[in-house]
Each structure stands twice: as C-alpha cells, then as structure tokens.
Design a protein around this motif. Structure first.
Motif, mmCIF file in Angstrom:
data_model
loop_
_atom_site.group_PDB
_atom_site.id
_atom_site.type_symbol
_atom_site.label_atom_id
_atom_site.label_comp_id
_atom_site.label_asym_id
_atom_site.label_seq_id
_atom_site.Cartn_x
_atom_site.Cartn_y
_atom_site.Cartn_z
ATOM 1 N N ALA A 250 31.058 42.053 44.928
ATOM 2 C CA ALA A 250 30.052 43.122 44.901
ATOM 3 C C ALA A 250 28.679 42.564 45.280
ATOM 4 N N LYS A 251 28.380 41.336 44.839
ATOM 5 C CA LYS A 251 27.081 40.736 45.176
ATOM 6 C C LYS A 251 27.031 40.389 46.668
ATOM 7 N N GLN A 252 28.159 39.884 47.191
ATOM 8 C CA GLN A 252 28.168 39.520 48.613
ATOM 9 C C GLN A 252 27.970 40.744 49.493
ATOM 10 N N TRP A 253 28.573 41.867 49.095
ATOM 11 C CA TRP A 253 28.592 43.057 49.960
ATOM 12 C C TRP A 253 27.629 44.140 49.502
ATOM 13 N N GLN A 254 26.901 43.904 48.419
ATOM 14 C CA GLN A 254 26.013 44.932 47.839
ATOM 15 C C GLN A 254 26.765 46.251 47.715
ATOM 16 N N THR A 255 28.034 46.187 47.429
ATOM 17 C CA THR A 255 28.884 47.384 47.412
ATOM 18 C C THR A 255 29.946 47.186 46.334
ATOM 19 N N ASP A 256 30.245 48.247 45.591
ATOM 20 C CA ASP A 256 31.317 48.204 44.598
ATOM 21 C C ASP A 256 32.660 47.992 45.324
ATOM 22 N N PRO A 257 33.434 46.961 44.938
ATOM 23 C CA PRO A 257 34.712 46.722 45.622
ATOM 24 C C PRO A 257 35.651 47.932 45.615
ATOM 25 N N LYS A 258 35.407 48.886 44.709
ATOM 26 C CA LYS A 258 36.255 50.092 44.700
ATOM 27 C C LYS A 258 36.044 50.923 45.959
ATOM 28 N N VAL A 259 34.895 50.739 46.618
ATOM 29 C CA VAL A 259 34.671 51.502 47.851
ATOM 30 C C VAL A 259 34.661 50.603 49.099
ATOM 31 N N LEU A 260 35.024 49.330 48.910
ATOM 32 C CA LEU A 260 35.163 48.464 50.087
ATOM 33 C C LEU A 260 36.602 48.573 50.597
ATOM 34 N N PRO A 261 36.803 48.510 51.928
ATOM 35 C CA PRO A 261 38.174 48.623 52.437
ATOM 36 C C PRO A 261 39.041 47.442 52.000
ATOM 37 N N ALA A 262 40.333 47.724 51.782
ATOM 38 C CA ALA A 262 41.260 46.680 51.328
ATOM 39 C C ALA A 262 41.328 45.523 52.323
ATOM 40 N N GLU A 263 41.134 45.809 53.639
ATOM 41 C CA GLU A 263 41.307 44.737 54.646
ATOM 42 C C GLU A 263 40.234 43.657 54.554
ATOM 43 N N VAL A 264 39.177 43.861 53.777
ATOM 44 C CA VAL A 264 38.155 42.809 53.665
ATOM 45 C C VAL A 264 38.793 41.512 53.164
ATOM 46 N N ILE A 265 39.815 41.635 52.305
ATOM 47 C CA ILE A 265 40.537 40.416 51.916
ATOM 48 C C ILE A 265 41.996 40.546 52.355
ATOM 49 N N SER A 266 42.513 39.475 52.969
ATOM 50 C CA SER A 266 43.927 39.522 53.332
ATOM 51 C C SER A 266 44.730 38.770 52.282
ATOM 52 N N ARG A 267 44.154 37.695 51.748
ATOM 53 C CA ARG A 267 44.862 36.950 50.706
ATOM 54 C C ARG A 267 43.836 36.320 49.777
ATOM 55 N N LEU A 268 44.253 36.038 48.562
ATOM 56 C CA LEU A 268 43.411 35.304 47.620
ATOM 57 C C LEU A 268 44.233 34.100 47.192
ATOM 58 N N PRO A 269 43.907 32.928 47.713
ATOM 59 C CA PRO A 269 44.768 31.780 47.435
ATOM 60 C C PRO A 269 44.760 31.396 45.954
ATOM 61 N N VAL A 270 45.942 31.163 45.412
ATOM 62 C CA VAL A 270 46.064 30.623 44.052
ATOM 63 C C VAL A 270 46.925 29.374 44.174
#
Ligand code: FDA
Length: 380
Positions: free
Chosen positions: A157-177
């Motif tokens: 949210a800080k990076q995009w100044q936008t609530d992740p609930k309204v950011l498109p899903a494609e912004v992240i493809s994977r989250l490495p664990v």
C-alpha cells in the motif's frame, strides 16, 4: 558533429553502446541532460564522511549472465558483498525474503520445512490464485492471510499509495517463500559491489579517445546543437530517454512511480547494523532505510567509526517533472507502449533502448545485456 553515432543518455545502456562502438573504431558522442554520467547507477561520496551514497537509490550488482559478468569485469572488480534485507513489523525485525526463519519467528514456532510448507498451504487455501479479484486476494492465495497482512499488505500500500484491495492481482505473480534459512536476497551466480565505487566503473567505460561526453545537454533543447531536429536522419542515434517524450506524448504519457529520498548524516557509528531495513507497517510513512556504510564492510578503516549516512525512501506516483523509476504498467500503459513501439519502428536511424526507451524495469545486468545484444545485432 564529426561523430559516427549519437547516444542519448549516459546510463549503463548508453555507456555500453558507446564503449562497444568506440572499441570498434567509431567516433561516438554521448549526451546526457544530467550533470554527471552513469544514469541511475551514479554514486558519490557524502562530503563530510566520505561514505559512498547511491544517489538514485541502492544499487546492488548481480547476474547469472556470464557474458555480462566478463564484460563488466573489464572496467571494475567487485567486492564479495552479499545482499540481505530485513524488515521491521510491529517493532520486531524479521529476515526477508520470507523464509523458515521468518515463519518460525512470526509464529513463535520451530517448524520443520515440511511442517511450514503444510501450514502455508493450509493458510493459502482461503482464495484460489487464478480467481483472485485483486492483489489482496492474490497475496492471501499465495502465502496465507497472516504472513500477507504482516509483510506484504501495508508495504505494498505504501509503494503504490493504493489499498491492495483495489490493486489488480497481476501486480504480483508470485511471492517467494523459502522453506530453509537461506536469506540471501539474490539467487544469481555472481553478485557484489564495484570495488572503487560505481562512478569509477562508469567513468572507465566512457574513458576512450573515441568517446566525447557532453553533460547538461538535453536532446529536446533546440538551443543546443545536438538536438533531435538537428541530428535524427543526419547520424545514427541510440536514444535511451523516455519513449513517450521522444514522440511528444502523441499516444499519451506512460505512467511511472518515483521515489523521494531523505538523506541524513548521524553522529552514531552504526544506526541499524545492516544495509537495508524495510518498514512493513502503515504507521511508518517510508518504505525502507538504507545505511550505506554497510555496503562496504571492507572500507571500515576508511569510513568514520562515529558517523553514518542513512537514507529514508518514500514511494509515490511520478508527475512529468519527477524522475521516472518504476513503470506502473496499467492496461492503458501497455496499449500506449504498443503504439509507441509502432512509431519507433518507423523512426529511421533511431534505435530505442534502456529502461526509459523501452518502458521496462531493467536491472543493471539486463540493461548491459540488452545493450550488448543491440550492438551485436543492429549496430556492429
Ligand atoms: P538510466 O535511467 O540509468 O539512464 C538514462 C539516462 O538518460 C539518464 O542519465 C538520463 O539523464 C538520460 N536522459 C533521459 N532523457 C534525456 C534527454 N532528453 N536528453 C539527454 N539525456 C537524457 N539495478 C540493479 O541491477 N540492482 C539494483 O539494486 C538496482 N536498484 C535500483 C534502484 C532504483 C530506485 C532504480 C530506479 C533502479 C535500480 N536498478 C537496479 C536499475 C538500474 O538503475 C538500471 O538497470 C539502469 O539504470 C539502466 O540503465 P539505463 O541506461 O537504461 O537507464
């Protein structure tokens, strides 16, 4: 102009083209609108401490591309620095990328790799990644709600100044664990920092009798002789500035995020004990703090033991007057980019390259690799 090639932009893309052209006997002029060479990889020593500061944000060199590695080693050696990042969440520091250490610390547990994998799989079952309607659902589908909310939600949210609930899903493809305790940030074969600093490396690339560098020279400033009107069609041009600017924004402005940096010299020997500390929570306005002396532990005898330089980093959308750092890549941007690519194909005598000229995030090794390909395939 007496040159065989004009390169617009002295970042790593432009310098690689210029260096290759000069080495093959061509005369090259490189212009840059900034007062220094090197584009965003430029660094300088903070005057009161002598500590090397990366002026446009922390730059860590890493690559698995052998040709690029051999090429860059002609101009600089690299230190044995290995990048690691930590994050502060609720006043507790965790290792990144999310690994078994992060998970066990977060859940106050001693899970084995298989136990942790089973736990994350179970937590992630709340949503299907393919059906995720927004970034939040995608994040939860990838790593489960607790880890997503702690380490991803507010930071994003800080990076995009936008609530992740309204950011498109494609912004992240994977989250490495990682289901082990490896917290090396990069997986590449080679990594390190230029031993004598970035600027010495960049200056060596430009140090050739066939290369003439002109700083403070904007390609679109018609009052200076090497402008677009005067050169295109007269001499081959490699243009590494923003592609939309070249075409006077005919297909609309492509959107970028930028960063604001707040640098401070502190009278303390060691502020945070590491080079990069992320701040994962919403109540801290910046995304991370860099402490530059930690990039060069081998310079401990040269750097002051009672002073340090830190830089807080804030993220926001760029206006036309800001430095463009990360492509936003909305559907409109992608359509605009396709239109600019068509225009670029018709622009005889001009090749577009680099991160601004192709509207792509490129790491340094990618910018160099792509410049070497352009040289070999289109210019040599
Ligand atoms: P770059 O932007 O460096 O150079 C373009 C040049 O063109 C600039 O000098 C600009 O002034 C000039 N120019 C533009 N318009 C002009 C005009 N009209 N007239 C004249 N000159 C003009 N990579 C990596 O490998 N590891 C890392 O850790 C990082 N970290 C990092 C942090 C941040 C905040 C950013 C934004 C980027 C990184 N990078 C990175 C990426 C790295 O900066 C990138 O790969 C290189 O800058 C790419 O080099 P280019 O030459 O393409 O562009």
């Amino acid at each position: 102009m007496g040159s065989d090639l004009l390169v617009v932009g002295s970042g790593l893309f432009g310098l690689t083209i210029a260096e290759r052209a000069a080495a093959s006997g061509r005369k090259v002029t490189v212009i840059d609108r900034r007062s220094h060479i090197g584009g965003n990889a430029y660094s300088e020593n903070e005057p009161t401490t002598g500590i090397e500061v990366h002026r446009y944000g922390a730059h860590l060199f890493h690559t698995s591309n052998q040709k690029v590695w051999e090429y860059v080693n002609r101009f600089t050696s690299f230190t044995s620095y290995v990048h690691r990042v930590y994050t502060n969440h609720n006043g507790v520091v965790f290792p990144l990328p999310i690994n078994l250490g992060t998970i066990n610390q977060f859940f106050e547990a001693a899970y084995s790799p298989d136990e942790a994998r089973a736990l994350v799989h179970e937590l992630a079952g709340e949503f299907e990644a393919d059906d995720a309607a927004n970034l939040e659902e995608k994040g939860i589908a990838l790593i489960g709600r607790p880890l997503y909310e702690a380490f991803i939600r507010d930071y994003t949210a800080k990076q995009w100044q936008t609530d992740p609930k309204v950011l498109p899903a494609e912004v992240i493809s994977r989250l490495p664990v990682r289901y082990n305790y490896d917290n090396r940030y990069f997986n590449d074969t080679w990594e390190g920092l230029p031993t004598d600093g970035y600027t010495a490396w960049l200056e060596r690339m430009a140090d050739h009798a066939n290369i003439d560098v002109k700083l403070n020279t904007d390609f679109f400033d018609e009052s200076q002789p090497l402008n677009r009107q005067a050169t295109v069609g007269q001499v081959p041009v490699v243009y590494t500035g923003p592609v939309d600017r070249y075409f006077d924004y005919a297909e609309g402005a492509l959107s970028w995020r930028t960063l604001d940096f707040e640098q401070e010299v502190l009278s303390v020997g060691d502020f945070q004990g590491t080079s990069v500390m992320n701040y994962a929570d919403a109540d801290v306005p910046y995304t991370r703090i860099h402490e530059f002396k930690h990039f060069h532990p081998e310079r401990a005898d040269r750097y002051p033991s009672d002073k340090t330089v830190i830089m807080r980093e804030y993220s926001r959308f760029a206006t036309r007057d800001d430095e463009p750092y990360y492509p936003v890549n909305t559907p409109e941007d992608r359509a605009g980019l396709l239109a600019y690519r068509e225009l670029a194909k018709g622009e005889t005598g001009v090749l577009f390259g680099g991160r601004l000229g192709t509207y792509q995030y490129l790491d340094m090794h990618m910018a160099i690799g792509s410049a070497l390909s352009m040289w070999n395939n289109q210019l040599a």
